[in-house]
Design an enzyme around this catalytic site. Structure first.
Site, short mmCIF file in Angstrom:
data_model
loop_
_atom_site.label_atom_id
_atom_site.label_comp_id
_atom_site.label_asym_id
_atom_site.label_seq_id
_atom_site.Cartn_x
_atom_site.Cartn_y
_atom_site.Cartn_z
N ARG A 224 0.85 -1.19 0.00
CA ARG A 224 0.00 0.00 0.00
C ARG A 224 0.89 1.24 0.00
O ARG A 224 1.97 1.23 0.63
CB ARG A 224 -0.91 0.03 1.24
CG ARG A 224 -2.07 -0.94 1.20
CD ARG A 224 -3.09 -0.59 0.13
NE ARG A 224 -4.22 -1.50 0.09
CZ ARG A 224 -4.33 -2.55 -0.73
NH1 ARG A 224 -3.38 -2.80 -1.61
NH2 ARG A 224 -5.42 -3.30 -0.71
N HIS A 272 -1.23 0.14 -9.76
CA HIS A 272 -1.88 -0.85 -8.87
C HIS A 272 -2.32 -2.07 -9.70
O HIS A 272 -3.51 -2.42 -9.75
CB HIS A 272 -3.08 -0.22 -8.15
CG HIS A 272 -3.48 -0.98 -6.91
ND1 HIS A 272 -3.90 -0.37 -5.75
CD2 HIS A 272 -3.51 -2.31 -6.65
CE1 HIS A 272 -4.19 -1.29 -4.84
NE2 HIS A 272 -3.96 -2.48 -5.38
#
Ligand code: NDP
Ligand code: OXD
Length: 309
Positions: A224, A272
């Protein structure tokens, strides 16, 4: 009884088709077409919008489309007491393992230096170490970290991992606790982050931890964006302490157009996309948990709300 699907990024069509094939008695509705909210037993979601949870008062479980669950735990309307299941499936595991192996090999085989040489039309063979002489550190030895660590150990890399509780993985040295973190950092020429984002791991990659890595180390963050203190990483890159970084995840996604990462010569930005939850594969653990819930058996891959993952 019905399941409600909601995601700003995942296409519902393959999920609707997979449920129709595998569990035809389950009606699948796609947000915002909730219908009678009292029919909804399960919510299969990624970053659910405000207004979704308050309508679902008879939920038996919240099923995350992703492995990371901070999108749920930080949700202001998360209903208390409803079990949360995170995604554990082979599409994520295999995808992440491929991504980590690909980027570790890229750095191990000195590709950034050859790319720079190509731009300058330089023909020079650089000394190459064996995998056994390359120390790789993995933060997080869960489903994804353990799979990536084992694959790298299979290539012969000198792999160490860091976890909250002790682990025993063939070919992978294990560290725990703060001392263990620094012992791992001090030896890691390539560091991979596969931790969940929790209050304990927020900002874990800051100037102190990055400077504990050997000079010239590489960073791969596929966990993250909140794990990295961006200004500290940029300073470490500019100072040459960190030789390069592969960043798949960011504090703000999409990464804002003016962010320095986009143009930094030592940074690879990936949108991502390290690992995808593929409906045809991920349907299996989802259906297994729906069947478990209906038959009163304990659910698998439950999130511990207090622990944060
Ligand atoms: P797991 O829950 O299976 O593993 C988490 C690991 O982190 C465990 O080994 C755990 O230790 C360790 N850990 C957690 N907190 C600490 C701590 N404070 N100190 C030391 N170790 C800690 O998660 P997954 O492997 O399934 O996924 C990891 C993360 O990867 C997700 O949370 C998500 O953020 C990210 N992800 C990113 C994707 C992408 O495309 N970029 C795709 C999928 C996931 P222990 O085993 O002892 O509990
Ligand atoms: C996940 C992700 O957590 O895709 O699964 O990031």
């Amino acid at each position: 009884m019905a399941l409600l699907f909601s995601s700003p990024v995942d296409d519902p069509k393959p999920w609707v088709a997979a449920f129709a094939r595998e569990l035809p008695d389950l009606e699948v509705r796609v947000w915002p077409a909730v219908g009678d909210p009292d029919d909804i037993e399960f919510a299969l979601v990624w970053k659910p919008p405000l207004g979704l949870f308050p309508r679902l008062t008879l939920l038996r479980a919240i099923l995350s489309l992703g492995a990371g669950v901070e999108h749920l735990l930080d949700h202001p309307e998360l209903p208390p007491g409803v079990p949360i299941v995170r995604m554990v499936d082979d599409s994520l595991r295999v995808g992440m393992t491929e991504f980590v192996v690909m980027r570790v090999l890229h750095y191990h085989r000195r590709m950034p230096e050859y790319e720079a040489q190509q731009r300058a039309r330089v023909w020079r063979q650089l000394p190459q170490s064996a995998p056994a002489d390359r120390k790789v550190g993995i933060l997080g030895l869960g489903v994804l970290g353990a799979s990536a660590a084992s694959a790298l150990a299979g290539f012969g890399f000198d792999v160490s991992g860091w976890s909250r509780t002790p682990k025993s993985l063939p070919g992978v040295a294990n560290h725990t606790g703060e001392d263990g973190l620094f012992a791992l950092l001090e030896r890691s020429e390539i560091l991979v982050c596969l931790l969940p984002l929790t209050r304990d791991t927020l900002g874990i990659l800051d100037s102190t931890t990055l400077n504990a890595l050997p000079r010239g180390a590489y960073l791969i963050n596929a966990a993250r964006g909140g794990h990295v203190v961006d200004n500290d990483l940029l300073s470490a890159l500019d100072a040459g302490h960190i030789a390069g970084a592969t960043l798949d995840v960011f504090d703000i996604e999409p990464l804002p157009a003016q962010h320095r990462y986009w143009t930094h010569p030592k940074v690879m930005v990936v949108p991502h996309a390290a690992a995808w939850t593929l409906a045809d594969i991920a349907i299996n653990p989802v259906i297994d948990n729906i069947r478990r819930s209906r038959s009163g058996q304990p659910l698998s891959n439950l999130v511990d709300r207090k622990r944060g993952y």
